[in-house]
Design a protein around this motif. Sequence first.
Motif, PDB file in Angstrom:
ATOM      1  N   ARG A  20      77.184  26.770  67.049  1.00 38.31           N
ATOM      2  CA  ARG A  20      77.402  26.692  68.640  1.00 38.31           C
ATOM      3  C   ARG A  20      78.008  28.159  68.612  1.00 38.31           C
ATOM      4  O   ARG A  20      79.013  28.578  68.063  1.00 38.31           O
ATOM      5  N   ARG A  21      77.312  29.298  69.419  1.00 34.83           N
ATOM      6  CA  ARG A  21      77.772  30.580  69.480  1.00 34.83           C
ATOM      7  C   ARG A  21      77.595  30.826  71.028  1.00 34.83           C
ATOM      8  O   ARG A  21      76.659  30.275  71.783  1.00 34.83           O
ATOM      9  N   SER A  22      78.194  31.849  71.784  1.00 33.89           N
ATOM     10  CA  SER A  22      78.073  32.322  72.946  1.00 33.89           C
ATOM     11  C   SER A  22      76.701  33.154  72.697  1.00 33.89           C
ATOM     12  O   SER A  22      76.682  34.199  72.431  1.00 33.89           O
ATOM     13  N   ARG A  24      73.586  34.949  74.635  1.00 33.01           N
ATOM     14  CA  ARG A  24      73.566  35.346  76.225  1.00 33.01           C
ATOM     15  C   ARG A  24      72.190  35.778  76.512  1.00 33.01           C
ATOM     16  O   ARG A  24      71.984  36.464  77.559  1.00 33.01           O
ATOM     17  N   TYR A  96      82.059  44.731  76.910  1.00 27.09           N
ATOM     18  CA  TYR A  96      81.082  44.573  77.963  1.00 27.09           C
ATOM     19  C   TYR A  96      81.103  45.566  78.873  1.00 27.09           C
ATOM     20  O   TYR A  96      79.809  45.958  79.279  1.00 27.09           O
ATOM     21  N   ARG A 173      79.350  30.824  78.353  1.00 26.41           N
ATOM     22  CA  ARG A 173      80.036  30.657  79.749  1.00 26.41           C
ATOM     23  C   ARG A 173      80.184  31.751  80.119  1.00 26.41           C
ATOM     24  O   ARG A 173      80.506  32.884  79.682  1.00 26.41           O
ATOM     25  N   ASP A 175      81.872  33.500  83.025  1.00 24.10           N
ATOM     26  CA  ASP A 175      82.871  33.381  83.908  1.00 24.10           C
ATOM     27  C   ASP A 175      82.986  34.346  85.271  1.00 24.10           C
ATOM     28  O   ASP A 175      82.577  35.408  85.014  1.00 24.10           O
ATOM     29  N   ARG A 212      86.462  34.854  63.358  1.00 21.98           N
ATOM     30  CA  ARG A 212      87.636  34.394  63.570  1.00 21.98           C
ATOM     31  C   ARG A 212      88.933  34.745  62.648  1.00 21.98           C
ATOM     32  O   ARG A 212      88.727  35.173  61.813  1.00 21.98           O
ATOM     33  N   TYR A 250      78.603  41.999  71.301  1.00 20.26           N
ATOM     34  CA  TYR A 250      77.758  42.142  72.374  1.00 20.26           C
ATOM     35  C   TYR A 250      76.692  42.995  72.427  1.00 20.26           C
ATOM     36  O   TYR A 250      75.584  42.753  73.212  1.00 20.26           O
TER      37      TYR A 250
HETATM   38  C1  LIG Z   1      88.212  31.228  78.964  1.00 23.16           C
HETATM   39  C2  LIG Z   1      86.859  31.921  78.366  1.00 23.16           C
HETATM   40  C3  LIG Z   1      86.459  32.858  79.039  1.00 23.16           C
HETATM   41  C4  LIG Z   1      84.813  33.741  78.686  1.00 23.16           C
HETATM   42  N1  LIG Z   1      84.429  34.281  79.530  1.00 23.16           N
HETATM   43  C5  LIG Z   1      82.987  34.706  79.261  1.00 23.16           C
HETATM   44  C6  LIG Z   1      82.315  35.587  79.965  1.00 23.16           C
HETATM   45  O1  LIG Z   1      82.674  35.576  81.094  1.00 23.16           O
HETATM   46  N2  LIG Z   1      81.089  36.182  79.549  1.00 23.16           N
HETATM   47  C7  LIG Z   1      80.549  35.872  78.242  1.00 23.16           C
HETATM   48  O2  LIG Z   1      79.590  36.155  78.110  1.00 23.16           O
HETATM   49  N3  LIG Z   1      81.356  35.098  77.397  1.00 23.16           N
HETATM   50  C8  LIG Z   1      82.685  34.627  77.706  1.00 23.16           C
HETATM   51  N4  LIG Z   1      83.363  33.898  76.907  1.00 23.16           N
HETATM   52  C9  LIG Z   1      82.689  33.769  75.408  1.00 23.16           C
HETATM   53  C10 LIG Z   1      83.675  34.429  74.500  1.00 23.16           C
HETATM   54  O3  LIG Z   1      83.578  35.842  74.420  1.00 23.16           O
HETATM   55  C11 LIG Z   1      83.284  33.975  73.106  1.00 23.16           C
HETATM   56  O4  LIG Z   1      83.691  32.395  72.757  1.00 23.16           O
HETATM   57  C12 LIG Z   1      83.917  34.500  71.842  1.00 23.16           C
HETATM   58  O5  LIG Z   1      83.679  35.897  71.846  1.00 23.16           O
HETATM   59  C13 LIG Z   1      83.772  34.190  70.533  1.00 23.16           C
HETATM   60  O6  LIG Z   1      82.443  34.083  70.279  1.00 23.16           O
HETATM   61  P1  LIG Z   1      81.463  32.667  70.147  1.00 23.16           P
HETATM   62  O7  LIG Z   1      81.542  31.892  71.285  1.00 23.16           O
HETATM   63  O8  LIG Z   1      79.904  33.338  69.904  1.00 23.16           O
HETATM   64  O9  LIG Z   1      82.121  31.998  68.851  1.00 23.16           O
HETATM   65  C14 LIG Z   1      84.542  33.135  77.450  1.00 23.16           C
HETATM   66  C15 LIG Z   1      85.306  32.158  76.387  1.00 23.16           C
HETATM   67  C16 LIG Z   1      86.461  31.675  76.918  1.00 23.16           C
HETATM   68  C17 LIG Z   1      86.949  30.716  76.172  1.00 23.16           C
END
Ligand SMILES: Cc1cc2nc3c(=O)[nH]c(=O)nc-3n(C[C@H](O)[C@H](O)[C@H](O)COP(=O)(O)O)c2cc1C
Length: 253
Positions: A20-22, A24, A96, A173, A175, A212, A250
């Motif tokens: 699981r990764r963010s 986009r 970003y 996510r 936000d 991490r 990013y």
């Molecule tokens: C409270 C919260 C808000 C976040 N907001 C955004 C966001 O607005 N846009 C985005 O692209 N990622 C967002 N993220 C993702 C983080 O950037 C990401 O979880 C972090 O860099 C770690 O990377 P990974 O999720 O790939 O492990 C958010 C994460 C959290 C927990």
Amino acid sequence: MEPVETPHTYDALMQTLNWRRSIRKFTDEPVSDEDLLKIVDAARLAMSGANSQPWEFIIIKDKETMRKLREVYVSDDYQFTYWLEQQRDPEYRHPYFNYPPEEIEEQMVRATGWADAPAMIAICYDPRKQFGSVLSARANLADGSVSVLSCSMGHVSMLTQLAAASLGLSSARIDTNSQDGYRKVLDIPEPVRLYTMVPVGHRAYQPGPPRRFPLEDLVHYEKYDHAKLMKGEQFLEHLKKIRGQGKGNYGKR
Ligand SMILES: Cc1cc2nc3c(=O)[nH]c(=O)nc-3n(C[C@H](O)[C@H](O)[C@H](O)COP(=O)(O)O)c2cc1C
């Protein structure tokens, strides 16, 4: 729900957590309605303060709605955040938004790759539902503390992303700082509010390994190990480092 056998699934959990990764940017491959429902079915098992379960989910697949959400994000959130971020020393800016104004158009397209996802789960909350938790949980909002409501919503959004990952689907996510524009597009009534938007689909790129902090920096035994407390300059260096690392990540979008 029937009681289930005691799980010993640490390895499987770690596999899902690492995968699981963010993400986009997504491919065009569709996501089934069944998978989307499975995701929210799992997410609603999240823990919440006093079991208040303040969440609700809007499942979106319509391209026109996605286009409108992107439009609101660009006009109501992105530009504002960009200019606010420029007030900081470049080393501390969120990656970003750390680029010159002449690149804003190009970067905005990259920053909204999520809007081309085949599906989106908008996670909302009804703030009245938190009233189930003890009063002190809401009164004790001293500096550095977090609200029960935010914690509960953090849990549900994390589970949404984990459930997606367990099905081989990627997510992020997104936000937002504003409400009104999204509220109009999604017809969200008062007092319900949008918490975050979770695009869901198949990843269009492979992210690097999760970044991490080292485990040994985070763990204390029996008492807090004061040698591990970051001080002054050390903390500023730390902040610069995570900003710098973020930029590379990013940049992959
Ligand atoms: C409270 C919260 C808000 C976040 N907001 C955004 C966001 O607005 N846009 C985005 O692209 N990622 C967002 N993220 C993702 C983080 O950037 C990401 O979880 C972090 O860099 C770690 O990377 P990974 O999720 O790939 O492990 C958010 C994460 C959290 C927990």
